[in-house]
Design an enzyme around this catalytic site. Structure first.
Site, PDB file in Angstrom:
ATOM      1  N   ASP A 101       1.050  -0.800  -0.020  1.00 14.70           N
ATOM      2  CA  ASP A 101       0.128  -0.072  -0.159  1.00 14.70           C
ATOM      3  C   ASP A 101       0.762   1.178  -0.091  1.00 14.70           C
ATOM      4  OD1 ASP A 101      -2.639   1.131   0.588  1.00 14.70           O
ATOM      5  OD2 ASP A 101      -3.096  -0.735   1.323  1.00 14.70           O
ATOM      6  N   ASP A 203      -3.021   4.354  -2.508  1.00 20.14           N
ATOM      7  CA  ASP A 203      -4.205   4.653  -1.478  1.00 20.14           C
ATOM      8  C   ASP A 203      -4.867   5.952  -1.919  1.00 20.14           C
ATOM      9  OD1 ASP A 203      -5.627   4.042   1.083  1.00 20.14           O
ATOM     10  OD2 ASP A 203      -4.797   6.146   1.493  1.00 20.14           O
ATOM     11  N   GLU A 266      -6.680   2.933  -5.678  1.00 20.94           N
ATOM     12  CA  GLU A 266      -7.992   2.978  -5.152  1.00 20.94           C
ATOM     13  C   GLU A 266      -8.486   4.089  -5.784  1.00 20.94           C
ATOM     14  OE1 GLU A 266     -10.032   3.414  -0.865  1.00 20.94           O
ATOM     15  OE2 GLU A 266      -7.971   4.663  -1.165  1.00 20.94           O
ATOM     16  N   HIS A 327     -10.405  -4.140   3.032  1.00 16.91           N
ATOM     17  CA  HIS A 327     -10.337  -3.857   4.228  1.00 16.91           C
ATOM     18  C   HIS A 327     -11.345  -2.741   4.672  1.00 16.91           C
ATOM     19  CE1 HIS A 327      -7.653  -1.027   2.375  1.00 16.91           C
ATOM     20  NE2 HIS A 327      -7.844  -0.221   3.190  1.00 16.91           N
ATOM     21  N   ASP A 328     -11.952  -2.069   3.621  1.00 21.90           N
ATOM     22  CA  ASP A 328     -12.901  -0.917   3.829  1.00 21.90           C
ATOM     23  C   ASP A 328     -14.321  -1.289   3.501  1.00 21.90           C
ATOM     24  OD1 ASP A 328     -10.912   0.824   4.719  1.00 21.90           O
ATOM     25  OD2 ASP A 328     -10.652   1.445   2.316  1.00 21.90           O
TER      26      ASP A 328
HETATM   27  C1  GLC Z   1      -8.110   4.497   2.065  1.00 24.93           C
HETATM   28  C2  GLC Z   1      -7.862   3.436   2.816  1.00 24.93           C
HETATM   29  C3  GLC Z   1      -8.697   3.544   4.182  1.00 24.93           C
HETATM   30  C4  GLC Z   1      -8.156   4.509   4.789  1.00 24.93           C
HETATM   31  C5  GLC Z   1      -8.171   6.018   4.096  1.00 24.93           C
HETATM   32  C6  GLC Z   1      -7.543   7.006   4.843  1.00 24.93           C
HETATM   33  O1  GLC Z   1      -9.198   4.793   1.438  1.00 24.93           O
HETATM   34  O2  GLC Z   1      -8.385   2.319   2.227  1.00 24.93           O
HETATM   35  O3  GLC Z   1      -8.790   2.354   4.971  1.00 24.93           O
HETATM   36  O4  GLC Z   1      -9.077   4.919   6.117  1.00 24.93           O
HETATM   37  O5  GLC Z   1      -7.496   5.829   2.971  1.00 24.93           O
HETATM   38  O6  GLC Z   1      -6.146   6.726   4.887  1.00 24.93           O
END
Ligand code: GLC
Length: 529
Positions: A101, A203, A266, A327-328
């Site tokens: 990541d 991310d 993402e 994970h989200d």
């Molecule tokens: C991304 C991650 C998430 C995190 C956010 C802030 O969306 O996937 O888990 O809370 O970034 O870093």
């Protein structure tokens, strides 16, 4: 490691691991690198090709490690740099790849860069973050909201200015308009690429640059009382700005300095925009992550339409991908039920595009209920009452029936629910389990190049049966998936060999259309020529 094929990621199956929830080695209740190293046999046995690891960097851990205080150090709770190097080496020895990541948008407020930046208005890093004076009314500079609740601006007494944070107050956003910031972050990428990582998942890659005029975001026309407050404005001026694409192009150039690496990213829920993230004249991401299967209603016509919309939204030359967990994201086995989770597994592993799933999806993990006093996710703590808690899907991996599922000898960092209900050992013993199905599907995708690389040919789905074909040269494979809990007649003409049923009770036998699909059954058929 075999000689590197530059496009290995097109044929790879990716497995996301939240390190903290995978395997603990020292009894502190949190997964770590030595723990993961002990589980590499499992990854090999399962058959995945690449691991995407959530952040392992030094962090106060307010947001699952996405609040990073040192981008080039391993957090002591996870292990050491030696452990990390061993991980790269051992994965590669098994022909497995590793992507990390990469969190470019923000740092932790404990990062040295932020300590410096906040100390005065005229230090060398003063514009490494986004600083602004008060707005006209003396409050925050504009109406932008943090995704984790409230205004996105935090007052800093020393500078008598606000700083901007897309997420937590403790996660100040870096100023990506500043070339020095970009260069520093590209050096972070090079640091890990030189250590041998095979790429990154970027991310929050859509939010790097914010409107320079700080124009206010408009109300979200779809919002109502049930909409979490941070989503009641449309993020027009904070998300997906044109200049963000330049940053992705530059990141890609860094990736291309090295052989055979991959850049995934993402790009929150935007099927109609996803094509732009591949780039046109200049390349951007190899794989903008596609959540269409998670966002769709689980019903044949909707799935058919969502699959079609996604393929249409990406350029002809672009390579697709499909994500069914993360994970989200809420665990999909809970959303669609265990019998249909098998159908989804078959869909994921027969569609055209690189498949991604999240550790635990292969055993059908369901969300674990978290008592209010054990909630850890800041999203839930700060924007409670809207069902946003991400702890339930982050509950640790259940390996066996021993105490704490073989995950830890200590107190697991999150409740683990009923491990007897679903765990790896139990499903390994059961030749018809979901885990066994995943293995068969992975093996089938590897054995049949038409599934990994072939064209996608749409068919007209009917009577709750989702239908499509894959073709490579003269091999054609037909997939029919019954999306309901009752038998359905699947109309198709011709004959072939049944390669696999989601029920795992028949395979390698001749089959003629039409076929009666049992409740929740999916079939993969290799057509006779
Ligand atoms: C991304 C991650 C998430 C995190 C956010 C802030 O969306 O996937 O888990 O809370 O970034 O870093």
């Amino acid at each position: 490691m075999k000689p590197r094929d530059a496009q290995w990621w097109r044929r790879a199956i990716f497995y996301e691991i939240a390190l903290i929830s995978f395997q603990d080695s020292n009894g502190d209740g949190k997964g770590d690198l030595p723990g993961l190293l002990r589980r590499l046999d499992y990854l090999e046995w399962l058959g995945v090709d690449a691991v995407w690891l959530t952040p392992v960097y030094r962090s106060p851990m307010l947001d699952l490690g996405y609040d990073i205080s040192d981008f080039v150090a391993i957090d002591p709770a996870f292990g050491t740099m030696t452990d990390f190097d061993r991980l790269v080496e051992e994965l590669h020895a098994r022909q497995l790849r590793l992507i990390l990541d990469f969190v470019p948008n923000h740092t932790s407020d404990q990062h040295q860069w932020f300590h410096e930046s906040r100390s005065s208005r005229c230090n060398p890093k003063s514009d490494w973050y986004i600083w602004e004076g008060p707005g006209e009314n003396g409050g925050p500079p504009n109406n932008w909201l943090s995704r984790f609740g409230g205004t996105a601006w935090e007052w800093e007494e020393t500078r008598e200015q606000y700083y901007y944070h897309s997420f937590l107050v403790q996660q100040p956003d870096l100023n990506w308009r500043n070339p020095a910031v970009r260069e520093a972050m590209f050096e972070v990428m090079r640091f890990w690429l030189r250590r041998g990582v095979d790429g990154f998942r970027v991310d929050a890659s859509a939010v790097l640059i914010k409107d320079d005029l700080l124009r206010d975001n408009p109300p979200n026309p779809k919002a109502n009382d049930k909409t979490p407050p941070p989503q009641r404005l449309e993020p027009v001026f904070t998300d997906d700005r044109r200049e963000t694409m330049d940053c992705l192009e530059e990141m890609r150039q860094v990736i291309d300095e090295f052989d055979a690496r991959v850049l995934c990213g993402e790009v929150q829920g935007k099927t109609d925009r996803i094509g732009h993230f591949y780039g046109a004249k200049k390349p951007r991401l190899h794989l903008p992550l596609n959540f269409a299967l998670l966002d769709t209603q689980w019903e044949t016509l909707s799935v058919q339409a969502n699959v079609d919309a996604y393929y249409k939204a990406i350029p002809d030359w672009a390579w697709p991908d499909w994500v069914i967990g993360g994970h989200d994201k809420k665990r999909v086995a809970d959303k669609i039920g265990q019998p249909q989770a098998r159908v989804l597994a078959m869909l994921l592993l027969t569609l055209k595009g690189t498949p991604f799933f999240f550790a635990g999806d292969e055993i059908g993990m369901e969300p674990v209920s978290i008592p209010p006093e054990r909630v850890l996710d800041p999203f839930e703590k700060l924007v409670g009452g809207y069902g946003l808690n991400r702890d339930p899907e982050r509950s640790p991996m259940r390996w066996d029936e021993s105490e704490n599922g073989g995950f830890t000898t200590g107190e697991p960092w999150l409740p683990m629910g009923n491990i007897l209900e679903r765990n790896v050992e139990q499903q390994r013993r059961d030749p018809q389990s979901l885990l066994s199905l995943y293995r068969h599907l992975i093996e089938l995708r590897r054995r049949e190049p038409a599934l990994a690389e072939g064209e996608f040919l749409a068919s007209r789905s009917h009577s709750d049966v989702l239908i499509f074909r894959r073709r490579l040269n003269d091999v054609e494979i037909l997939v029919g998936l019954n999306l309901v809990h009752e038998p359905r007649r699947w109309e198709w003409e011709g004959s072939g060999t049944l390669l696999l049923s989601t029920h795992l009770d028949r395979k390698e036998q001749p089959l003629k259309g039409p076929t009666l699909l049992r409740a929740d059954e999916g079939l993969v058929v290799k057509l006779d020529r």
